[in-house]
Design an enzyme around this catalytic site. Structure first.
Site, PDB file in Angstrom:
ATOM      1  N   CYS A 193      -0.203   2.895  -1.462  1.00  0.00           N
ATOM      2  CA  CYS A 193      -0.554   1.633  -0.196  1.00  0.00           C
ATOM      3  C   CYS A 193      -0.507   1.560  -0.261  1.00  0.00           C
ATOM      4  O   CYS A 193      -0.556  -0.555  -0.631  1.00  0.00           O
ATOM      5  CB  CYS A 193      -0.252   2.233   0.653  1.00  0.00           C
ATOM      6  SG  CYS A 193      -0.081   1.290   1.942  1.00  0.00           S
ATOM      7  N   CYS A 228       1.043   8.515   6.698  1.00  0.00           N
ATOM      8  CA  CYS A 228       1.819   8.043   7.918  1.00  0.00           C
ATOM      9  C   CYS A 228       3.011   8.050   7.783  1.00  0.00           C
ATOM     10  O   CYS A 228       3.355   7.786   9.804  1.00  0.00           O
ATOM     11  CB  CYS A 228       1.148   6.455   8.068  1.00  0.00           C
ATOM     12  SG  CYS A 228       1.573   5.275   6.538  1.00  0.00           S
TER      13      CYS A 228
END
Length: 363
Positions: A101, A197
């Site tokens: 990410c 997440c």
């Protein structure tokens, strides 16, 4: 400078943005909408990039008096992070989605867009120290060892680091929370995000099975070759795993078994005693040198193979795009797909990141 502050909705990014404003920069806040289900709400410390987080980021930007936007990066996040995560597990590797990410979303997609819009830098709430000396970036561990995030930033290129700002690198988390409260930021006591997440319930195996289905195979004793049981897919396991193996009979010596190796083509999961988890040699590829300085011959360093823990003194050598690492002390549970980050210990200044590479094989 014109600074784009990435605001996740948490306390760290809010204080980082506040410090950028206080330093006199022309700051604009942006929240990245990464969830393919924008109605998702946070549950305590699980999940992030939710509607609640976007609202928290906007309120923080209002208090700071800076413009604020929400950019939809959900499609790219799914392609670059989620699908990569699923594909790596299907191939029997153990990825770190936070590394992906940061590399592909926050410091590729976001930074590229920021540069195209005329910004000079992207500011984030990461805990890492960054300086540029004679045009060469130096990335170091943060002052708060417990919160240090240099590991997940070590895959950034020198050019990306030249346009990055980490205002919290010299701070400790309790002080950041206290500062947020003093500034009137409502996120001062907001829980930190944990786990992955995009898997807010924390059940990675269930998530992977929903994407990959069941791919049955055998659980095999690595020493004897005996089949000990069945499983529904190698993607439900990682090297070093002890719990949830689904083996009914105990080992002959009564000691626990661990996952030693994954063979996705045959569907075999090899298990064995803890002593067989020890690794003394690592071969890694796709090396990145944040400071533009590949290793010059065998180099004494400290290697870290997990975001939290998994460190050992080592000698590393760059051979083309590969890094070969010989550990001075064995590490357990090192899995292909993880990132090996090399540090040079610097007393008092925070360990300097020498480079990073993706683990391909161990011995």
């Amino acid at each position: 400078m014109r600074v784009l502050a990435a605001m996740s909705g948490g306390v760290d990014s809010a204080v980082a943005a506040a410090r950028a404003v206080e330093a006199g920069h022309d700051v604009v806040g942006v929240h990245l909408a990464l969830s393919a289900k924008p109605g998702t709400l946070r549950t305590g410390s699980r999940g992030c990039c939710t509607v609640e987080d976007a609202h928290d980021a906007r309120r923080a930007a209002d208090i700071l008096g800076i413009p604020f936007y929400v950019w939809d990066f959900a499609e790219r996040f799914t392609e670059e992070v989620v699908e990569t995560f699923v594909g790596e597990y299907a191939a029997g590797r153990t990825p770190n989605p936070c590394v992906t990410c940061n590399e592909k979303i926050k410091f590729e997609a976001l930074l590229d867009k920021a540069m195209a819009l005329g910004f000079d830098a992207v500011c984030t709430g990461h805990y890492a120290r960054l300086s540029v000396v004679d045009g060469v970036p130096e990335l170091r561990r943060s002052a708060d060892e417990d919160k240090d995030q240099s590991y997940v930033l070590a895959s950034l290129t020198p050019e990306q680091l030249r346009h990055a700002m980490f205002p919290l690198g010299g701070s400790r988390k309790p002080d950041v929370r206290a500062e947020a409260a003093e500034r009137g930021l409502a996120v001062a006591q907001k829980p930190d995000s944990h786990d992955i997440c995009f898997i807010p319930d924390g059940d990675t195996k269930k998530f992977l099975e929903s994407r990959l289905g069941q791919r049955p195979g055998d659980l095999v004793d690595a020493e004897t070759g005996a089949v000990l049981g069945k499983h529904t897919g190698v993607h439900g396991f990682t090297v070093g795993q002890r719990k949830g193996l689904g083996i009914d009979a105990p080992a002959p010596d009564g000691r626990p078994r661990y996952v030693l190796a994954l063979e996705p083509v045959s569907g075999t999961v090899k298990v064995g005693p803890a002593r067989q988890l020890s690794v003394t040699s690592i071969r890694a590829d796709r090396a990145i040198w944040p400071g533009e300085r590949p290793l010059n011959g065998p180099t004494e360093c400290v290697v870290q193979v997990r975001a939290h823990g998994g460190t050992a003194p080592a000698v590393a050598e760059a051979v083309g795009d590969e890094v070969r690492i010989e550990l001075r002390e064995p590490l357990r549970g090192v899995a292909p797909g993880q990132v090996a980050v090399l540090y040079r210990p610097d007393a008092g200044a925070g360990d300097l990141v020498l480079g990073s590479a993706k683990i391909a094989a161990t011995a």
